[in-house]
Design an enzyme around this catalytic site. Structure first.
Site, PDB file in Angstrom:
ATOM      1  N   ASN A 198       0.815  -1.201   0.000  1.00 55.65           N
ATOM      2  CA  ASN A 198       0.000   0.000   0.000  1.00 55.65           C
ATOM      3  C   ASN A 198       0.858   1.264   0.000  1.00 55.65           C
ATOM      4  O   ASN A 198       1.024   1.899  -1.043  1.00 55.65           O
ATOM      5  CB  ASN A 198      -0.959  -0.022   1.190  1.00 55.65           C
ATOM      6  CG  ASN A 198      -2.061   1.012   1.061  1.00 55.65           C
ATOM      7  OD1 ASN A 198      -1.967   1.944   0.271  1.00 55.65           O
ATOM      8  ND2 ASN A 198      -3.119   0.868   1.826  1.00 55.65           N
ATOM      9  N   ASP A 199       1.429   1.615   1.143  1.00 57.64           N
ATOM     10  CA  ASP A 199       2.187   2.867   1.226  1.00 57.64           C
ATOM     11  C   ASP A 199       3.359   2.908   0.246  1.00 57.64           C
ATOM     12  O   ASP A 199       3.672   3.971  -0.304  1.00 57.64           O
ATOM     13  CB  ASP A 199       2.715   3.064   2.656  1.00 57.64           C
ATOM     14  CG  ASP A 199       1.580   3.306   3.641  1.00 57.64           C
ATOM     15  OD1 ASP A 199       0.527   3.795   3.203  1.00 57.64           O
ATOM     16  OD2 ASP A 199       1.754   2.996   4.832  1.00 57.64           O
ATOM     17  N   VAL A 200       3.996   1.757   0.004  1.00 63.76           N
ATOM     18  CA  VAL A 200       5.207   1.756  -0.828  1.00 63.76           C
ATOM     19  C   VAL A 200       4.912   1.934  -2.316  1.00 63.76           C
ATOM     20  O   VAL A 200       5.822   1.972  -3.129  1.00 63.76           O
ATOM     21  CB  VAL A 200       6.034   0.461  -0.630  1.00 63.76           C
ATOM     22  CG1 VAL A 200       6.504   0.340   0.807  1.00 63.76           C
ATOM     23  CG2 VAL A 200       5.261  -0.769  -1.053  1.00 63.76           C
TER      24      VAL A 200
END
Lengths: 473, 108
Positions: free
Chosen positions: A397-399
């Protein structure tokens, strides 16, 4: 210097050389196993030489020998057994435990040495051993309890979310003052055991208060840092007992841990002090904002996904920690194999913090027989996205959030995988929930992105089934 | 500063530099086995535990020595074992070796 002593020292030198060569051979997956074997040979030689030295100088009591043998046998068996049994997803916990016992052993070496000096009724000990003893006990004890807490968090025995102890600032200040005070007193060369115990207790408690406030997703940094600590503690133990073998080995590990710590912190675009103070996961429950994202999401079925993937020339898989949490590595490999058999070029893009410790995701994929030639590091992978027909994201997700390229949000400046450069993006995800950073992912709204809402394992299995059916017809 | 300390410090600093040099060349793919291998290397503390344990002549000394040996033994034996287990899994071509590939590997 006796002949035996000279030979023993030469063997230590050989062992140290083997450690360095062994680490050097780890620069490629093809030679890494040989490297580890070199290191084992070095270790066996060093231990055998130490044994020969002990027999030569004499002075070990019968009880002493029994204690040595029993301790080693029990510890060794437990170590071997846990190494045999451990699941690859649980490797970070095991490495943490080995950090703990390594740091603990280093602290105990200094303690034993100190007790021995006291028994000799020495009024003071020299400045070098005094400083080294204090540092060894301080670092070793912090590593011991800190690593146990880290292992507990990774295993889920302790909550992975940051635990803020009330009055933690005051507690930490007191512990620091007591620790540094007693360390300073030890520097004077005193053989007073009370001071030593005070230092030990303060350091043990500090290890706990240091790691408790750190969030689960920051564990790659914490493990690396504790690894560096253990190395340093072992090197300090080497200073205490004048052993170059311990100093060299400890320094090598210290260097390795430091490099990994920096790499991990850079990959998250966070400073080490910032991580140590406590995670940004604290206000994570503010899910109210995520309601606004539901606007223009395209969903697709397993059949649609299968068609896109089967007719692609190049597919990049982007696995995140969610993949490991869903235990879906085998399903991923199965799908990748199906596509490869159809002549699709397949590769895996691995972000440095995709797992719970540095390089963790690579091990998980190697376990299911993904060849390491298909595992692409972030920079190499980012060269591949523009020519990829489909990027399939599972549990990351964040990456992959393009928001990282803009200033002004929680992940600004974090290096990301350029998934949005691929022609099409498929995201397998259970819901529109946010990642660790607690912000929405605008990639999901991109018009080339399709969401496939499913559990990672089931989602991949159903796409694979659809591909099989498609191929059969 | 004693001669011994100077020697020890030199060894320490140079080993750190060698460590930085060697380890910065390890690819990210191998970072987990690397950390595990480094973990095993600090199992050398076993040698230290043996040396200090040899001086133990009191009950407290024996207890400390026992735990030092147990911790270090666990570290060294388990560390190497699990590192090898992981490295065994890293294969260039895990699927059945195709004749072409074998030739390609021999060529250079």
């Amino acid at each position: 210097m006796s002949t035996i002593q000279t030979i023993v020292d030469l063997i230590y030198l050989l062992a140290a050389a083997l450690f360095v060569i062994g680490l050097h051979l780890m620069n490629s997956p093809a030679t890494a196993r040989k490297g580890s074997q070199f290191s084992v040979v070095g270790m066996v030689l060093a231990i055998a030489a130490t044994l020969a030295y002990l027999i030569d100088v004499g002075g070990v009591t019968t009880t002493g020998w029994i204690v040595l043998a029993a301790g080693f046998a029990i510890g060794g068996l437990v170590g071997l057994r846990s190494a045999d049994k451990v699941k690859m997803t649980d490797i970070p916990q095991l490495v943490s435990i080995f950090n703990a016992v390594g740091g603990g052993a280093a602290a105990l070496v200094a303690l034993t040495d100190f007790v021995h000096d006291k028994n000799l009724h020495l009024a003071t000990i020299g400045p070098t051993p005094a400083v080294a003893t204090a540092l060894d006990i301080l670092i070793g004890a912090v590593t011991f309890t800190g690593s146990i807490i880290a292992a507990g968090k990774l295993q889920g025995l302790i909550s992975g979310s940051p635990i803020i102890i009330p009055g933690s600032k005051i507690i930490n200040t007191i512990l620091t003052v007591v620790g540094l005070g007693s360390a300073a007193f030890l520097f004077t060369g005193t053989t007073n055991t009370d001071v030593l115990i005070l230092l030990l207790v303060a350091a043990l408690l500090f290890g706990i208060t240091l790691v408790l406030p750190i969030g689960g997703a920051d564990m790659p940094v914490v493990i690396s840092l504790l690894n560096a600590f253990t190395g340093t503690a072992v090197a300090m133990a080497g200073f205490v007992i004048n052993s170059s073998a311990l100093i060299i080995a400890g320094a090598l590990v210290g260097a390795s841990g430091t490099i990994l710590t920096k790499l991990m912190a850079d990959a998250m675009n966070r400073s080490i002090p910032n991580i140590m103070i406590g995670g940004f996961g604290q206000g994570e429950t503010a899910a109210a904002v995520s309601g606004g994202v539901t606007g223009n999401i395209r969903q697709l079925s397993a059949d649609d996904a299968a068609i896109q993937l089967s007719y692609a020339q190049k597919v990049v898989f982007v696995p995140g920690y969610g993949l490991a949490a869903a235990q879906a590595q085998r399903e991923l490999k199965d799908l990748a194999q199906l596509l490869e058999d159809r002549g699709v070029e397949v590769l895996f893009a691995i972000h440095p913090v995709a797992g719970r410790m540095p390089g963790h995701m690579n091990v998980l994929l190697a376990e299911v027989d993904v060849p390491y030639t298909q595992l692409y590091e972030m920079e190499a992978a980012n060269l591949e996205f523009p020519t990829a027909d489909v990027a399939l994201v599972i549990g990351a997700n964040d990456v992959i959030n393009p928001a990282a390229r803009r200033p002004g949000n929680a992940i600004s400046g974090m290096p990301i995988l350029d998934v949005d450069k691929a022609k099409n993006v498929i995201v397998i995800k259970r819901s529109m929930g946010q990642g660790y950073a607690g912000i929405d992912n605008e990639l999901y709204l991109d018009e080339k992105t399709s969401m496939f809402f499913a559990d990672g394992k089931k989602g991949l299995a159903s796409i694979a089934a659809a591909v099989r059916e498609l191929v059969a017809n | 500063m004693s001669h011994q300390l100077l020697t020890d410090l030199s060894i320490f600093i140079l080993s750190l530099l060698v460590g930085f040099e060697v380890i910065s060349k390890v690819p990210a793919t191998l970072h987990t086995p690397l950390m595990s291998a480094a973990n095993s290397i600090h199992g050398i503390v076993l040698a230290g535990a043996m040396l200090t344990a040899a001086q133990a002549h009191s009950n407290l000394g024996y207890v400390l020595a026992f735990f030092a040996m147990m911790f270090a033994g666990m570290n060294v034996a388990g560390g190497y074992k699990v590192t090898d287990r992981m490295l065994k899994m890293f294969k260039r071509r895990p699927t059945k070796p195709v004749v072409e590939n074998v030739q390609a590997e021999v060529k250079p």
